[in-house]
Design an enzyme around this catalytic site. Sequence first.
Site, PDB file in Angstrom:
ATOM      1  N   LYS A 115      27.231  48.847  39.340  1.00 44.71           N
ATOM      2  CA  LYS A 115      26.987  48.555  40.626  1.00 44.71           C
ATOM      3  C   LYS A 115      26.427  49.993  41.620  1.00 44.71           C
ATOM      4  O   LYS A 115      26.999  50.041  42.799  1.00 44.71           O
ATOM      5  CB  LYS A 115      27.637  47.579  41.491  1.00 44.71           C
ATOM      6  CG  LYS A 115      27.747  46.121  40.839  1.00 44.71           C
ATOM      7  CD  LYS A 115      28.308  45.111  41.399  1.00 44.71           C
ATOM      8  CE  LYS A 115      28.539  43.846  40.651  1.00 44.71           C
ATOM      9  NZ  LYS A 115      29.541  43.884  39.724  1.00 44.71           N
TER      10      LYS A 115
HETATM   11  O1  LIG Z   1      26.947  38.742  41.016  1.00 40.88           O
HETATM   12  C1  LIG Z   1      27.837  39.244  40.283  1.00 40.88           C
HETATM   13  C2  LIG Z   1      27.801  40.460  39.724  1.00 40.88           C
HETATM   14  C3  LIG Z   1      28.511  40.874  38.915  1.00 40.88           C
HETATM   15  N1  LIG Z   1      29.891  40.131  38.720  1.00 40.88           N
HETATM   16  C4  LIG Z   1      30.666  40.859  37.926  1.00 40.88           C
HETATM   17  O2  LIG Z   1      30.843  39.961  36.606  1.00 40.88           O
HETATM   18  C5  LIG Z   1      32.109  39.790  36.152  1.00 40.88           C
HETATM   19  C6  LIG Z   1      32.540  38.349  36.240  1.00 40.88           C
HETATM   20  O3  LIG Z   1      34.131  38.241  35.969  1.00 40.88           O
HETATM   21  P1  LIG Z   1      34.578  36.738  35.609  1.00 40.88           P
HETATM   22  O4  LIG Z   1      35.875  37.117  35.500  1.00 40.88           O
HETATM   23  O5  LIG Z   1      33.780  36.356  34.595  1.00 40.88           O
HETATM   24  O6  LIG Z   1      34.508  36.041  36.843  1.00 40.88           O
HETATM   25  C7  LIG Z   1      32.910  40.753  37.180  1.00 40.88           C
HETATM   26  O7  LIG Z   1      32.967  42.160  36.621  1.00 40.88           O
HETATM   27  C8  LIG Z   1      32.175  41.035  38.547  1.00 40.88           C
HETATM   28  O8  LIG Z   1      32.276  42.252  38.938  1.00 40.88           O
HETATM   29  C9  LIG Z   1      29.893  38.882  39.337  1.00 40.88           C
HETATM   30  O9  LIG Z   1      30.745  38.313  39.079  1.00 40.88           O
HETATM   31  N2  LIG Z   1      28.906  38.376  40.297  1.00 40.88           N
END
Ligand SMILES: O=c1ccn([C@@H]2O[C@H](COP(=O)(O)O)[C@@H](O)[C@H]2O)c(=O)[nH]1
Length: 307
Positions: free
Chosen positions: A105
């Site tokens: 990001k």
């Molecule tokens: O909008 C967003 C953008 C990035 N993320 C990222 O994805 C994973 C989600 O993790 P989970 O454990 O599956 O919830 C995490 O790395 C976030 O930084 C997001 O969730 N939403």
Amino acid sequence: MIKQLIEKIETKDSPIVVGLDPQLKFIPERILNIGFEQFGETLAGVAEAIFLFNKEIIDNVYDLIPAVKPQSAMYEQFGSAGVKAFERTVSYAKEKGLVVIGDIKRGDIGSTSEAYAIGHLGSITIKNKTFKPFDEDFITVNPYLGSDGINPFTKVCNSHNKGMFVLVKTSNPSSGEFQDRLIDGKPLYVHVAEKVASWGEECMDGDYSNIGAVVGATYPEIGKELRKIMPNNYILVPGYGAQGGKGADLVNFFNKDGLGAIINSSRGIIAAWQQEKYSEFGEDNFADASRKAVVDMLDDVRGALAK
Ligand SMILES: O=c1ccn([C@@H]2O[C@H](COP(=O)(O)O)[C@@H](O)[C@H]2O)c(=O)[nH]1
């Protein structure tokens, strides 16, 4: 690079990505102890354990999935030792034939974005020797600074056959505070999606662009709307599992060709062993629990798409 990702998605019939977001509380004692025996109870000891944890998960799921998404924050919290574990994870995943999406990001003024682009996707030459510092295949990019913050990434994507996913509508509860604001009658996320579609035209790789979008699984109606605005841009969809997204919510993120979206789950896979549902595996077999969680996720997503 999107062509390579699509090829792997099609070969494995698997439009999903496993998020490698290690946290201390997810790492079993036996793995932590290996790190601590080698490096003491230090950041280096934890970083070693993180790498071994990721490696065991990758070894158990790589045949089922096209890609992994290491989240840089989870490594950076352990300082330079953590960053080393990030680097080792990226190279090990690539050795196992996986596409790597670095969830970093980034995005800044042009000159700084250029440095991020070089470090994560590109190469740097020092006295006739060329180095590829992190060498992920894709990264995530924050578009808040506008086109001059994006252009350096586009340039490196084109020169090094890499890709990026631009944040369009994020999965978190407060994403609407700014992203849903109406500007000239349209939500900000629509303006960003229109930009992604036009930036993407400069970066085509077959039918799809190397510039994609991030749209959260937690906003399925918005996903449907954005799919139409960005027909040639892949959508990286976080928010499945731990944030509540389910296969049935995700059908409209895909195009009619069955392509166009890749669904991420991080905690739901890597910490599966801590869920009641997978408790039969126990701490020692944490990576088998992750494999079963991937199989279940695939059944859910494939089942939804088949309907
Ligand atoms: O909008 C967003 C953008 C990035 N993320 C990222 O994805 C994973 C989600 O993790 P989970 O454990 O599956 O919830 C995490 O790395 C976030 O930084 C997001 O969730 N939403």
